[in-house]
Design an enzyme around this catalytic site. Structure first.
Site, short mmCIF file in Angstrom:
data_model
loop_
_atom_site.label_atom_id
_atom_site.label_comp_id
_atom_site.label_asym_id
_atom_site.label_seq_id
_atom_site.Cartn_x
_atom_site.Cartn_y
_atom_site.Cartn_z
N LYS A 114 0.25 52.19 -16.60
CA LYS A 114 1.02 52.21 -17.84
C LYS A 114 0.12 52.59 -19.01
O LYS A 114 0.54 53.33 -19.92
CB LYS A 114 1.67 50.85 -18.06
N ASP A 121 10.47 66.23 -20.26
CA ASP A 121 11.13 65.13 -19.56
C ASP A 121 10.09 64.11 -19.12
O ASP A 121 9.53 64.21 -18.02
CB ASP A 121 11.90 65.68 -18.35
N HIS A 124 -5.48 45.29 -31.05
CA HIS A 124 -4.03 45.50 -31.10
C HIS A 124 -3.39 44.68 -32.21
O HIS A 124 -2.54 45.17 -32.94
CB HIS A 124 -3.41 45.14 -29.74
#
Length: 433
Positions: free
Chosen positions: A264, A280, A377
């Protein structure tokens, strides 16, 4: 200062500039026209009357921020990377990691193969040997018939190159499927519509020559004959940091739960480019995940090794993209995104995606194996919290800065912190007035 250094200086410190200044720098770096800048700034966008024909039941837009990742030097070329994404820290992490690699090493990329796959399924074959022989004997005729369906692609130098026959046991255990793979070079198109058209056109002739029923006729997103490969080398690595990155990779190789999150992180770099260029991203994700599981065990699509003081990383997976047809042809922002990267072929785009995916993975693994993922983050997430707390445009920066001060002390921030800061800020302003 050399011309190259002068160009690079245009992208330094973009995050400290105003939006207008940033657009001017990007315009100068990428050679964009005033019309291109209007597209990026939202002054000129996809007309609703065009959007009406792209999907069904159009009622409006769902805008996603478009940013640029800086500091990328891929195969010796300096490139600004347009990324359409909503997740905090992705662009900052990519830019910071690319700067580190540019200073201490290099990125190189290449592609392997150019064939996409269409599948024609014979779902329950009665006579496998006869059907396989019939397909093999009629191979040239089927290729000619397939190419007759796509004269435009043939004119551009593409077309069906070969056929392959696979025996696939039925999951129910009661027989055998045959699957005919149509192997096609789509040139600079992604090729989904083209290959689907070819597969369906072959259906009646395949039924005729095999005396078997044809089931599905559809492309495969596991495009393992069209791979994008990127490699990163960083010299003089801190052995402790390097070993942490290698250990993180071994974790992903050993545990599919970790491999899923590892991959991911790679896609954090790839998907935003695909979205920005009108490709796509769902098809590419499906192909990458399937490729990661091709051994029967889900694996990471990157590998990191530490050899003779160098950290060496490699990404390898199918990335089937297009730069002609579909949304890339009609969406003004997609056109500008391709122009920014000076893309001349679908292979160029696939290579850049591979490089950014590998760099994004490196940044995440470095953070995880050193300071942890939360610190950086959360610092970048502060602006999101300020907005969620209800801060107006002129208040966001002040709230963000104060949230980062809280983060230094408490090691965490949340929406309650943001609301408290905003309330205090407004209270002080009212007292002043």
């Amino acid at each position: 200062m050399s011309e190259r250094d002068e160009r690079r200086s245009l992208t330094e410190g973009l995050h400290r500039l105003t939006l207008e200044e940033r657009l001017e720098r990007v315009k100068a770096f990428s050679g964009l026209s005033p019309e291109d800048v209007n597209v990026l700034s939202g002054k000129a966008s996809l007309p609703l009357e065009v959007a009406e024909h792209l999907i069904e039941n159009v009622v409006g837009y769902f805008p996603v921020p478009l940013g640029v990742a800086t500091n990328f030097c891929i195969d010796g070329e300096d490139i600004l990377i347009p990324m359409a994404v909503e997740e905090t820290s992705i662009i900052a992490a990519a830019s910071a990691t690319a700067k580190w690699v540019r200073r201490e090493g290099y990125i190189r990329t290449f592609t392997q193969g150019d064939l996409i796959i269409g599948q024609v399924q014979l779902p329950n074959v009665r006579n496998v040997a006869y059907a396989k022989r019939a397909l093999h004997e009629n191979r040239e005729m089927l290729i000619q018939l397939a190419n007759a369906c796509i004269p435009g692609l043939i004119a551009r130098g593409g077309g069906v190159r070969d056929l392959a026959i696979r025996e696939v046991p039925r999951a129910s255990g009661d027989g055998m499927m045959l699957v005919l793979h149509i192997l096609c070079d789509p040139c600079d198109a992604m090729g989904a519509n083209l290959i689907n058209q070819v597969c369906e056109a072959l259906k009646p002739r395949i039924e005729q020559i095999t005396d078997e029923r044809v089931g599905l006729c559809i492309l495969s997103n596991l495009v393992d004959g069209k791979l994008a490969i990127a490699e990163v080398v960083i010299h003089n690595m801190d052995p402790v940091v390097a070993q942490g990155i290698v250990e993180a990779t071994l974790f992903a190789k050993s545990d599919p739960y970790r491999a899923s999150t590892h991959n991911k992180g790679v896609l954090n770099g790839i998907d935003p480019i695909l979205i920005a260029t009108g490709n796509d991203w769902r098809a590419v994700e499906a192909g990458i995940h399937a490729y990661a599981a091709r051994s029967g065990k889900y694996q990471p699509v990157t590998d990191w090794k530490f050899e003779n003081g160098d950290l060496i990383g490699r990404f390898e997976a199918p990335i089937a993209v297009g730069i002609v047809g579909g949304v890339t042809r009609v969406h003004p922002t997609a056109k500008v995104a391709l122009k920014m990267m000076k893309i001349e072929s679908a292979a160029d785009l696939a290579r850049i995606c591979a490089a950014v995916g590998l760099i994004q993975n490196l940044g995440a693994l470095k953070a995880l194996s050193t300071v942890g993922i939360v610190k950086g983050h959360m610092a970048l997430h502060a602006a999101n919290l300020a907005i969620a707390a209800g801060a107006h445009v002129h208040e966001i920066e002040v709230v963000r800065e104060q949230l980062n001060e809280v983060l230094k002390v408490e090691k965490k921030i949340n929406l309650s912190h943001a609301k408290e800061i905003l309330e205090r800020l407004r209270s002080n302003e009212s007292n002043v007035h």
